[in-house]
Design a protein around this motif. Sequence first.
Motif, short mmCIF file in Angstrom:
data_model
loop_
_atom_site.label_atom_id
_atom_site.label_comp_id
_atom_site.label_asym_id
_atom_site.label_seq_id
_atom_site.Cartn_x
_atom_site.Cartn_y
_atom_site.Cartn_z
N VAL A 208 34.99 68.50 22.62
CA VAL A 208 35.38 67.09 22.42
C VAL A 208 36.70 66.87 23.15
O VAL A 208 37.68 67.58 22.92
CB VAL A 208 35.48 66.76 20.92
CG1 VAL A 208 36.13 65.40 20.69
CG2 VAL A 208 34.10 66.81 20.29
N PHE A 211 38.05 60.43 21.61
CA PHE A 211 37.25 59.67 20.65
C PHE A 211 37.02 58.26 21.15
O PHE A 211 37.90 57.68 21.81
CB PHE A 211 37.98 59.59 19.29
CG PHE A 211 38.14 60.93 18.62
CD1 PHE A 211 37.07 61.52 17.96
CD2 PHE A 211 39.35 61.61 18.65
CE1 PHE A 211 37.19 62.76 17.34
CE2 PHE A 211 39.48 62.85 18.04
CZ PHE A 211 38.40 63.42 17.38
N VAL A 221 32.21 60.27 20.39
CA VAL A 221 33.17 61.20 21.02
C VAL A 221 32.88 61.32 22.52
O VAL A 221 31.74 61.13 22.96
CB VAL A 221 33.07 62.61 20.37
CG1 VAL A 221 33.50 62.58 18.91
CG2 VAL A 221 31.67 63.20 20.50
N THR A 223 32.81 64.11 25.47
CA THR A 223 32.75 65.57 25.56
C THR A 223 32.60 65.98 27.02
O THR A 223 32.33 65.13 27.89
CB THR A 223 31.56 66.18 24.77
OG1 THR A 223 30.37 66.11 25.59
CG2 THR A 223 31.30 65.47 23.46
N CYS A 235 36.16 66.19 11.74
CA CYS A 235 36.84 67.20 12.58
C CYS A 235 37.19 68.39 11.73
O CYS A 235 37.93 68.26 10.74
CB CYS A 235 38.12 66.61 13.17
SG CYS A 235 37.77 65.33 14.34
#
Length: 416
Positions: A208, A211, A221, A223, A235
């Motif tokens: 990640v 956000f 998220v 990534t 988290c």
Amino acid sequence: MQRYSGFGLVKHALRHHEDWQRQWRNPTPKPRYDVIIVGGGGHGLATAYYLAKEHGITNVAVLEKGWLGGGNTARNTTIVRSNYLWDESAALYEHAMKHWEGLSQELNYNVMFSQRGVLNLGHTLQDMRDIQRRVNANRLNGIDGEVLDAEGVQSLVPIMDCSKRARYPVMGASWQPRAGVARHDAVAWGYARAADALGVDLLQNTEVTGFKIRDGQIQGVHTNRGDIESKTVGCVTAGNSSVLASMAGLNLPLESHPLQALVSEPLKPVLDTVVMSNHVHGYISQSDKGDLVIGAGIDGYNGYGQRGSYPTVEHTLQAIVEMFPIFSRVRMNRQWGGIVDTCPDACPILSKTKVKGLYFNCGWGTGGFKATPGSGHVFAASLAKGEMHPIAAPFSIDRFHSGALIDEHGAAGVAH
Ligand code: FAD
Ligand code: PYC
């Protein structure tokens, strides 16, 4: 579970370990999930498992930047106990202890939970007063515990120097017989296999990096494998929680420190319980393989390197050898470190945040392994219902504003 005969094992060895049955799938990320868990350690995997098992929420992904269980879960020294001072933490760790007692059956995976008891030594009058107070508090909470004097300790651990001439004379200890150790990576693998079987996607090598937040609500998220949407994100990234929080514009009251451990060459069985001394910054147990498993207090500086400094190792081994002269010529095989996120009151954070749908489970410091099943269980319930589970509620970030801290430095067992 697939079982292999002796012949099967030889066959696989000759094939260079290829074609083993996978314990879990290797799925392609979906564009959206009902819940995303960031962090594939024991706590994250347990959360995903209980979401699916107890709340019927199976459209769940666990995003792990490395490999499952490669963080603190497989770097810790596996001590499990529930002898915490305050009602809130006693409830949390005892909830976990009750799960540990049935975990191998629950997961159909042998997590090698061994209730061999844990001693927390006292070396001063003040230590003994604290021990007495904590054991009394534990008993009022229905948690097993006894106060032992030096003779009681000596009879449990004949190889320890409990004489008055020792450099750190032992005055007594708290003793929790139901406490013990478990095999740490088996805990991650057991939860991973069971979560996968219920439909959870376990996405390794998926980091990640940010956000997506709109109008104060989490949307998903970013990534290294693309964006993934979800309106609920938990988290569970021990050691890196401040980094994740800052990506969401949050500031958590955490400090990241290295915590080290070492194992010796294997010995015949000589130590059948766990001995911890917060006072001298050392603790020791013997694994089923025979290695002595030894740990220290935290390294005092902040950092993200998963190693530690030599003086901490030297100080700890001096203390261990003073307490156990019998180990003075044992050779150490391996040393490593993990990064632990410590909170000002030595208690974890299990909390909503000001971003709707974004939750944190972190700050377990030096002691979160023992909480793994309980933490996953109450965190899953909190994510599923959108309200913190009653056992988790006292561990909200709000306590750092309200002042309702839960000071567990005395029970933390490891100096920090
Ligand atoms: P982890 O297992 O660390 O999992 C977090 C995961 O998040 C990691 O796998 C990491 O790669 C991943 N991650 C981080 N950032 C990202 C990102 N951006 N994207 C995706 N994934 C990410 N506790 C005890 O109770 N008893 C003990 O005896 C004990 N001994 C210890 C000894 C040592 C040396 C250490 C280091 C710790 C010890 N602890 C002990 C503490 C315990 O290990 C931890 O509290 C616990 O394992 C935390 O589990 P976790 O699942 O939250 O974290
Ligand atoms: O929390 O019991 C504990 C612990 C032992 C070693 C590190 N943490």
